[in-house]
Design an enzyme around this catalytic site. Structure first.
Site, PDB file in Angstrom:
ATOM      1  N   LYS A 251      25.777  34.017  28.886  1.00 56.58           N
ATOM      2  CA  LYS A 251      26.669  35.120  29.244  1.00 56.58           C
ATOM      3  C   LYS A 251      25.813  36.380  29.355  1.00 56.58           C
ATOM      4  CE  LYS A 251      30.901  37.308  27.408  1.00 56.58           C
ATOM      5  NZ  LYS A 251      31.859  37.241  26.277  1.00 56.58           N
ATOM      6  N   SER A 326      36.316  36.335  27.714  1.00 55.85           N
ATOM      7  CA  SER A 326      35.510  37.056  28.674  1.00 55.85           C
ATOM      8  C   SER A 326      34.274  36.286  29.135  1.00 55.85           C
ATOM      9  CB  SER A 326      35.062  38.387  28.067  1.00 55.85           C
ATOM     10  OG  SER A 326      34.280  38.174  26.890  1.00 55.85           O
ATOM     11  N   SER A 350      36.878  34.875  23.322  1.00 50.44           N
ATOM     12  CA  SER A 350      36.059  34.837  24.531  1.00 50.44           C
ATOM     13  C   SER A 350      35.147  33.634  24.680  1.00 50.44           C
ATOM     14  CB  SER A 350      35.219  36.118  24.626  1.00 50.44           C
ATOM     15  OG  SER A 350      36.061  37.219  24.883  1.00 50.44           O
TER      16      SER A 350
END
Length: 650
Positions: A251, A326, A350
């Protein structure tokens, strides 16, 4: 190395993933057909199988060298391998040691294992037996007996030919596990350099082109060079461990000293940190390759994964749906097999939500188990980072590499003495037997599709041997829900600290500088301004959230588990279905039990809705109970096999 070169220059088309299970049992004359009936059936089903090669009356007949070599060449030719095996055994019946020599003509295992078969004397046959044993094409009767001098039957030969055919297939990275990749590298079917190339090809085919998932922000242009270095190291010293040569997608809020870390924002498109995040450093030490940085919901503010630098990421199961957030770019990319595993961060779901929405496994570790140093913060009271993977085993392997004490994150001091030798030791297919699991109906919600999947999952848990205690009430849950968001309070101050830590060449000094540029997605403008308006963390409202909400939530979980003598609690990861692009994704209240307590959760695929969208289930437990949760999740996974690859990225 002519044989290796010829194998590796074959076209790496997306052929079937190696199904080769190394011979745990021998190929004895009396039991080959029974012991390997599934492989014998598969052999007979192949188009290339010679007609009338084997019948029920001939399968125990000894096979002659001429016929055996012809069969092996037929299998090799069908697999696209053109260098023929030469008959070196005359017209005699083929013995097991001779079969090893014949196969060794085209099998090149770069790191053959030493064997300790008592019936194999050092001599001409030993090197070939070691190569073929390591390859898995033929193994011994036991750890001490190869079966030297025993004659192969036609049934034995058929199984060997089928395995040779599989071995020579180009390696397929789709759904490939870390263990299968390591086996392929160890047995000479694959190099890390080739694997990186396969994943990069898939990123180009399905992320840049085709369905255009838009999950990747940037590919590491040093990935191939790093893979070459790790291949050379493996050849000299062996593998460092399970992650040696394994590509990982991060990420893009994990700091990387050799690539920008953007948080999804155009404002940080050129921001290169001075050093790696702690977990990234540990991955590199374990031999992993950082392949790419994945899109995220900008600054980790939401569940739909849209950002100013990466745009909108699509769900590989349905291009009209969101991938969760996310860490949605990581979720979509791992579901589509763009790398072996990925890393996400989790403040309010997330890791768990993208895992659920992409039929993946996610581990949100206990706060204090894994360092947050170098992960762009959202709210450090709740922040943590962890793996997103296609299997529990792969997630456990990554967890092994990334946990432990880091002086730069004081919370990790609590992990000392609480980290097992390996989380892989808890991969118990029977792990549900005798377990006591509480069902937290209070956070299930009212969606009939989600609840239908969960009803089936609960029955599957029972079938696995678990005792389910239904409708466990959450103490003080109404009061817990009255407290506000910590990210609304902490983000400004902790993000400003993060910017300061980027050094003198940092692009901005504080959040307000970024707001002034306008270089962010307009959808988060109000969130940024509201957070920047906070003046101090000395406010009593903030202190009440940190103190009272945390204490109430922790007491609630521990009391539920103690009152009913539970090993874990379960509920759907999201009580809501996956929304269409542009929709407002909510997930219900289940995430709070982990986010508000700091306690661990393992998310695992639980099934699919009637419109073929994934649904995940959360196992939550006491602090540092990752071994227990991994055991339960693995047992559920192995018993149900709910994970399936998206059809849009074959």
């Amino acid at each position: 190395m002519m044989r290796k070169t010829m194998i590796r220059t074959m076209s790496f088309v997306l052929a079937g993933l190696l199904l080769l299970a190394p011979l745990a049992a021998p190929l004895p004359s009396a039991s080959a057909a029974a012991g390997h009936s599934s492989e014998l059936t598969s052999f007979l089903a192949q188009e290339w199988t010679p007609q009338d090669f084997i019948t029920s009356s001939t399968q125990q007949s000894a096979i002659q060298a001429t016929e055996f070599v012809k069969l092996l060449n037929t299998a090799a030719d069908a697999a696209g391998f053109k260098q023929p095996i030469m008959n070196k055994s005359g017209e005699a019946a083929v013995k097991r040691e001779a079969a090893a020599v014949l196969l060794d003509q085209i099998i090149d295992v770069p790191y053959p294992h030493k064997v300790s078969y008592k019936d194999v004397k050092s001599g001409a046959y030993l090197p070939s037996i070691e190569v073929i044993t390591t390859s898995g094409l033929i193994k011994g009767f036991s750890a001490s007996s190869y079966g030297y001098g025993q004659t192969l039957t036609k049934a034995d030969a058929a199984v060997i030919a089928y395995r040779l055919y599989q071995y020579l297939q180009p390696f397929n990275p789709v759904e490939a596990s870390i263990a299968s990749i390591q086996t392929a590298m160890e047995t000479g079917r694959l190099t890390s350099e080739e694997l990186v190339g396969l994943y990069l090809a898939r990123i180009h085919q399905y992320d840049d082109e085709g369905p255009k998932l838009n999950s990747i922000i940037q590919v590491n242009d040093k990935a191939i060079a790093l893979a070459k270095e790790l291949d050379a190291e493996r050849s000299k010293l062996g593998a460092r461990g399970p992650l040696h040569g394994i590509p990982v997608i991060l990420k893009d809020n994990f700091d990387t000293a050799d690539m920008p870390t953007t948080g999804g924002s155009l404002a940080l498109k050129d921001s290169i940190p001075d050093d790696d995040a702690y977990q990234v450093e540990k991955l590199r030490e374990a031999g992993a390759i950082i392949l790419a940085k994945a899109n995220l919901h900008e600054f980790a503010f939401g569940y739909t994964t849209s950002s100013s630098i990466g745009g909108q990421t699509l769900n590989p199961y349905n291009l009209t749906r969101v991938p969760g957030g996310s860490s949605g770019g990581t979720g979509a990319s791992i579901a589509a097999s763009f790398a072996a595993v990925g890393m996400g961060s989790d403040t309010g779901g997330s890791i768990r939500v993208p895992a659920s929405f992409n039929s993946l496994v996610g581990i949100r570790p206990t706060i204090g188990l894994s360092s947050r140093d170098g992960i762009m913060p959202l709210a450090l009271t709740q922040d943590t980072g962890g793996p997103i993977a296609r299997t529990v085993a792969d997630a456990a392997a990554v967890l092994d590499a990334t946990v432990g004490y880091d002086p730069n994150d004081v919370t990790t001091a609590s992990s000392v003495g609480r980290v097992p030798d390996s989380y892989l030791d808890y991969l118990d297919a029977n792990g549900l037997q005798g377990a006591r699991i509480g069902i937290v109906r209070e956070v299930f919600g009212t969606d009939s599709e989600i609840n239908t999947v969960m009803t089936k999952a609960i029955q599957e848990l029972k079938q696995g041997g678990a005792t389910l205690v239904d409708n466990i009430a959450i103490p003080n849950f109404k009061e817990i829900n009255t407290f506000g968001s910590l990210s609304a309070w902490e983000f400004k101050f902790q993000f400003n600290d993060y910017l300061a830590g980027l050094g003198d060449d940092r692009p901005y000094g504080k959040l307000s500088d970024i707001i002034a540029t306008g270089l962010f997605d307009p959808s988060i403008a109000e969130q940024l301004k509201e957070r920047d308006a906070k003046e101090s963390l000395e406010d009593e409202t903030y202190k009440d959230i940190v103190l009272y909400r945390t204490r109430l939530a922790q007491q609630a979980v521990l009391k539920m588990m103690a009152d009913y003598d539970l090993d874990a609690l379960i509920f759907p990861t999201s009580a809501k279905q996956i929304v269409e692009l542009g929709g407002n994704q909510t997930i219900g209240d289940g995430f709070k039990l982990s986010s508000f307590t700091g306690y661990p959760t393992v998310t695992v695929p639980a099934g699919f809705t009637t419109d073929n969208m994934p649904v995940g289930m959360d196992f939550i437990g006491r602090p540092f109970s990752e071994p227990t949760l991994i055991k339960l999740a693995y047992s559920f996974e192995q018993g149900t096999q709910h994970r399936r690859a998206p059809e849009l990225t074959p």
